[in-house]
Motif scaffolding. Structure first.
Motif, short mmCIF file in Angstrom:
data_model
loop_
_atom_site.label_atom_id
_atom_site.label_comp_id
_atom_site.label_asym_id
_atom_site.label_seq_id
_atom_site.Cartn_x
_atom_site.Cartn_y
_atom_site.Cartn_z
N ILE A 1 16.02 50.03 73.39
CA ILE A 1 15.91 50.89 72.21
C ILE A 1 14.62 51.70 72.34
O ILE A 1 13.57 51.13 72.65
CB ILE A 1 15.86 50.07 70.91
N CYS A 2 14.69 52.99 72.10
CA CYS A 2 13.48 53.79 72.08
C CYS A 2 13.62 54.89 71.04
O CYS A 2 14.73 55.30 70.69
CB CYS A 2 13.15 54.37 73.45
N ARG A 3 12.49 55.32 70.53
CA ARG A 3 12.47 56.42 69.57
C ARG A 3 12.51 57.72 70.34
O ARG A 3 11.82 57.89 71.34
CB ARG A 3 11.22 56.34 68.71
N TRP B 1 16.13 46.93 64.44
CA TRP B 1 17.41 47.08 65.15
C TRP B 1 17.55 46.02 66.24
O TRP B 1 18.61 45.42 66.40
CB TRP B 1 17.53 48.49 65.73
N GLN B 2 16.48 45.78 66.98
CA GLN B 2 16.55 44.76 68.02
C GLN B 2 16.85 43.40 67.43
O GLN B 2 17.74 42.68 67.92
CB GLN B 2 15.25 44.70 68.81
N LEU C 1 16.68 57.08 67.00
CA LEU C 1 16.56 56.07 68.04
C LEU C 1 17.69 56.22 69.05
O LEU C 1 18.81 56.60 68.70
CB LEU C 1 16.65 54.66 67.45
N ILE D 1 19.82 53.81 71.38
CA ILE D 1 20.16 52.41 71.57
C ILE D 1 21.17 52.32 72.72
O ILE D 1 22.24 52.91 72.64
CB ILE D 1 20.76 51.78 70.29
N TRP E 1 12.62 50.23 65.54
CA TRP E 1 13.34 49.59 66.65
C TRP E 1 13.23 48.08 66.60
O TRP E 1 14.13 47.40 67.07
CB TRP E 1 12.86 50.12 68.00
#
Length: 91
Positions: free
Chosen positions: A67-69, A51-52, A3, A5, A48
Motif C-alpha cells: 500500500i502506498c499513497r 487499510w493494512q 492510495l 493497494i 495506509w
C-alpha cells in the motif's frame, strides 16, 4: 487521499478470498478504480495503516500486500482511459 493497494493471494486461494478483499475495498473506499486484477486505486479518508490492519484480517499469512499513497500527478502507463482523469482529480 489516494492510495494504491496491490496484493497477491498466494497459494491455492479460493475465488471467495478475492471476493472478500474486493467487497471490503468497495464498502470502505470513498471511490475506487481497479486498473489491474489485484491492484486498486482507492480514494479514502483512512491512512495506509488502517487499510493494512483491516486487509490483513482477511488475508492469509502467505499472502502479500503493498500500500502506498499516491502524491504526484506524474505517472506513466497503459490503462483504461477512464482511470487517468479519475486519478488525477484525487492526487
Amino acid at each position: 487521499m489516494l492510495l494504491l493497494i496491490s496484493y497477491d493471494l498466494n497459494g491455492y486461494e479460493r475465488p471467495s478470498a478475492y471476493a472478500a478483499v474486493k467487497q471490503f475495498i468497495e464498502r470502505n473506499a470513498i471511490s475506487y478504480r481497479r486498473p489491474l486484477y489485484s491492484q486498486w486505486l482507492v480514494e479514502t479518508a483512512n491512512d495506509w495503516n488502517w487499510w493494512q490492519a483491516q486487509l490483513l484480517k482477511i488475508m492469509d499469512s502467505n499472502d502479500r500486500l503493498f500500500i502506498c499513497r499516491v502524491f504526484s500527478g506524474t505517472y506513466q502507463g497503459y490503462l483504461d482511459q477512464d482511470i487517468w482523469p479519475w486519478a488525477s482529480a484525487r492526487m
